[in-house]
Motif scaffolding. Structure first.
Motif, PDB file in Angstrom:
ATOM      1  N   ALA A 160       0.850  -1.182   0.000  1.00 45.12           N
ATOM      2  CA  ALA A 160       0.000   0.000   0.000  1.00 45.12           C
ATOM      3  C   ALA A 160       0.887   1.233   0.000  1.00 45.12           C
ATOM      4  O   ALA A 160       2.004   1.218   0.528  1.00 45.12           O
ATOM      5  CB  ALA A 160      -0.919   0.009   1.212  1.00 45.12           C
ATOM      6  N   VAL A 161       0.386   2.320  -0.611  1.00 42.47           N
ATOM      7  CA  VAL A 161       1.079   3.615  -0.607  1.00 42.47           C
ATOM      8  C   VAL A 161       0.093   4.660  -0.099  1.00 42.47           C
ATOM      9  O   VAL A 161      -1.043   4.746  -0.578  1.00 42.47           O
ATOM     10  CB  VAL A 161       1.574   4.014  -2.008  1.00 42.47           C
ATOM     11  CG1 VAL A 161       2.236   5.394  -1.969  1.00 42.47           C
ATOM     12  CG2 VAL A 161       2.555   2.989  -2.552  1.00 42.47           C
ATOM     13  N   ALA A 162       0.516   5.431   0.893  1.00 41.12           N
ATOM     14  CA  ALA A 162      -0.294   6.520   1.432  1.00 41.12           C
ATOM     15  C   ALA A 162       0.473   7.824   1.301  1.00 41.12           C
ATOM     16  O   ALA A 162       1.702   7.851   1.412  1.00 41.12           O
ATOM     17  CB  ALA A 162      -0.671   6.256   2.882  1.00 41.12           C
ATOM     18  N   GLN A 163      -0.263   8.913   1.076  1.00 47.46           N
ATOM     19  CA  GLN A 163       0.342  10.229   0.865  1.00 47.46           C
ATOM     20  C   GLN A 163      -0.250  11.223   1.857  1.00 47.46           C
ATOM     21  O   GLN A 163      -1.431  11.159   2.200  1.00 47.46           O
ATOM     22  CB  GLN A 163       0.083  10.716  -0.561  1.00 47.46           C
ATOM     23  CG  GLN A 163       0.549  12.140  -0.834  1.00 47.46           C
ATOM     24  CD  GLN A 163      -0.152  12.763  -2.032  1.00 47.46           C
ATOM     25  OE1 GLN A 163      -1.218  12.309  -2.425  1.00 47.46           O
ATOM     26  NE2 GLN A 163       0.430  13.796  -2.600  1.00 47.46           N
ATOM     27  N   ALA A 164       0.561  12.135   2.315  1.00 46.54           N
ATOM     28  CA  ALA A 164       0.095  13.250   3.146  1.00 46.54           C
ATOM     29  C   ALA A 164       0.897  14.486   2.763  1.00 46.54           C
ATOM     30  O   ALA A 164       2.119  14.486   2.850  1.00 46.54           O
ATOM     31  CB  ALA A 164       0.268  12.948   4.627  1.00 46.54           C
ATOM     32  N   THR A 165       0.229  15.536   2.276  1.00 45.41           N
ATOM     33  CA  THR A 165       0.904  16.736   1.801  1.00 45.41           C
ATOM     34  C   THR A 165       0.608  17.907   2.728  1.00 45.41           C
ATOM     35  O   THR A 165      -0.547  18.182   3.033  1.00 45.41           O
ATOM     36  CB  THR A 165       0.431  17.097   0.374  1.00 45.41           C
ATOM     37  OG1 THR A 165       0.699  15.998  -0.494  1.00 45.41           O
ATOM     38  CG2 THR A 165       1.159  18.329  -0.141  1.00 45.41           C
TER      39      THR A 165
END
Length: 601
Positions: A160-165
């Motif tokens: 899984a890949v999660a992003q937070a900007t």
């Protein structure tokens, strides 16, 4: 003796008895074959059933493993923008996987990287590099035993890949305005053609009021950030929308909302302002994001937005200074200027692109000038070995100049559980003077994001020299390989200003200053003459003949030098009359929206 009929009857009876006996003798063998067939069928059905049970068992085990990977990636991405960076993200992901049931024989592989669909087009959107890191990839693995094969196991994995900007917003201006009610009333009345008489408290309320971009979009009836940036509104419509947002949020003072209502009612202008920047015109917002939708949680200051909108609505066309800078009959000067450019608002992500450009930056200047210096029918003396005079029909020198430029670039962001320890680091470089000569010099008038530069050579003149077989000689300023203009900057080293995420405290406004102008004020444009000869290039028939035409190049530079010095004698007093505050760049932090982790793969 028995008759023939009796014998025949007895024979038939005997054959029938034999056939029945034979049939009775075959029945046990047939039964054994049927039982074996049924047993094979039953075993096959049992194997298939057990296999189906194991398949279902592995399916549910992998689904549970995927849930573990998803939650671990989201947990890691949530803290990747913190002080701990990748190490903290990896530790958080592993702890989360264990807490969500990953057994002791399971493994978690964590990779920190960047998720960027625009920069990584044509390949995986996730790469294990980039600045800043904004994503975490988790691969969770574990051996799962078969239910009916004792001692056998199958290795399962899920990724899984999660992003937070983190999105920060700020404004940059190159002059400092005090919150004086009379001053701001006069400025707004002059820009909007109104007769406002608001008190200082109202302006202070506007100066501390933050408007979330997603809420502004809703108030204006648009569904996305892309549509918001394309929207055009009047000052009255913008003030009304901001009043609606602040009224619904219950965080702004009543005086600020009342002031916006008064401004909306007093402003009757019909000029439409584009909310987003374009390549040809300044807008209210300069969004430094590949995906503008990520700016939905960013905020802008109500007073900044109002002042910028009023100045854009007043007219962004340049002031023509041609009559003020009259050098006739020596030269013709076409001059355009923008004085006291409004603050530039930038919203975006920290760090740089792979080519080194900052993802989010703002650029402004107290005064912007575009000059086109033309010498008509100039006569050049080239010295021995050349004709005594060369007639030049037209000599054209396009110059762009900025006084008190400033550039602010979002260098870093860090989020934590408390706003006081969350911060944005903004690299600010104030300047005394930026100047360039190039074919694209005039395009800098609409630049609101990067430092001033001319990137294409300027065609200075074309001359025909008698006694030379090379024909027409073209003279340019700048270089052709790589293509570039002539650039000159006078500025100190940059400094990094740090802003916390607490609105209304002492660090919201920070300024940085250059040294005193000193001798720079006495020769703004004249400084160009010192390096002009070295930046000129002559070519003929596609060949560089700068060395051969050195007398011509020197003569052209010598002709331009007194013209540029004369221009300074007119330009510097004009700037002083305009009251330009030179060398001060002020950054106003508009808030930091810490990213919420979301699964992207």
């Amino acid at each position: 003796m028995r008759s023939a009929d009796s014998v025949r009857c007895h024979s038939r009876s005997l054959r029938t008895h034999r056939r029945a006996g034979a049939a009775l003798a075959l029945t046990p063998r047939r039964q054994r074959g049927a039982i074996a067939l049924l047993a094979a069928v039953f075993v096959s059905v049992a194997v298939i059933a057990l296999g189906a049970v194991d398949i279902g068992h592995f399916y549910y085990a992998r689904r549970d493993l995927q849930r573990t990977a998803d939650l671990a990636a989201a947990a890691g991405a949530q803290v990747i923008g913190s002080a701990g960076g990748c190490a903290a993200a990896a530790s958080m992901a592993r702890l989360n996987a264990t807490a969500n049931g990953l057994p002791g024989d399971g493994t978690v592989q964590v990779t920190c990287g960047r998720w960027d669909p625009s920069a990584n087009a044509g390949q995986s959107y996730f790469v294990a590099s980039g600045t800043p890191l904004n994503a975490v990839q988790v691969v969770a693995s574990r051996p799962v035993p078969f239910l009916f094969l004792i001692g056998q196991a199958r290795d399962l994995s899920a990724s899984a890949v999660a992003q937070a900007t983190n999105i920060s917003s700020f404004s940059l201006s190159t002059s400092v305005a005090s919150l004086s009610g009379g001053l701001l009333n006069g400025l707004l009345n002059g820009l909007l053609g109104t007769s406002l008489n608001l008190d200082v408290g109202s302006y202070q309320g506007l100066a501390t009021a933050q408007v979330k971009l997603a809420d502004l979009a809703a108030a204006l009836g648009v569904a996305s950030m892309s549509q918001l940036l394309q929207t055009q509104v009047t000052v009255s419509q913008l003030a009304t929308a901001m009043a609606t947002v602040l009224g619904e949020s219950n965080v702004a003072s009543a005086s600020a909302i009342s002031a916006l209502g008064a401004i909306a009612s007093a402003s009757t202008g019909s000029t439409a302002i584009r909310l987003g920047d374009t390549t040809s015109a300044n807008g209210l917002l300069a969004i430094g994001l590949a995906n503008p939708e990520a700016a939905a949680s960013a905020t802008m200051n109500a007073l900044d937005a109002l002042m910028i909108a009023a100045e854009i609505a007043h007219g962004s066309s340049a002031v023509n200074l041609g009559t003020a800078l009259n050098l006739s009959p020596v030269a013709n000067v076409t001059a355009q200027a923008r004085v006291l450019k409004p603050p530039v608002i930038a919203v975006g992500e920290a760090g740089t692109y792979p080519d080194g450009r900052y993802r989010t930056s703002a650029h402004s200047a107290s005064v912007q000038l575009y000059l086109n210096v033309q010498l008509v029918n100039a006569k050049l003396g080239l010295g021995a070995g050349f004709p005594s005079l060369v007639n030049v029909s037209l000599l054209n020198l396009p110059i762009y100049l900025e006084v008190a430029p400033g550039t602010a670039r979002l260098q870093s962001t860090q989020c934590s559980t408390q706003k006081s320890t969350s911060y944005s680091g903004i690299d600010v470089r104030p300047g005394v003077l930026s100047m360039c000569v190039g074919g694209d010099a005039s395009s800098n008038l609409t630049n609101s994001s990067v430092p001033t530069t001319c990137s294409t050579p300027a065609s200075l003149t074309s001359v025909s020299v008698p006694l030379l077989s090379l024909g027409v000689i073209d003279v340019t300023v700048g270089s052709s390989s790589p293509a570039n203009g002539f650039n000159l900057h006078i500025q100190p080293q940059s400094s990094v200003l740090r802003f916390n995420n607490v609105a209304g405290d002492a660090d919201d406004f920070q300024s940085t200053n250059t040294n005193a102008l000193g001798s720079a004020t006495s020769g703004l444009v004249g400084q160009l003459a010192a390096g002009l000869a070295g930046s000129m290039h002559a070519s003929a028939l596609g060949l560089d003949i700068t060395v051969l035409a050195a007398p011509l190049v020197g003569a052209l530079a010598g002709t331009l030098t007194p013209v540029l010095n004369s221009l300074d004698l007119l330009l510097v007093p004009l700037l002083q009359l305009l009251g330009v505050q030179v060398g001060v760049s002020t950054v106003h932090s508009l808030g930091l929206a810490c990213g919420q982790a979301q699964l992207v793969y």
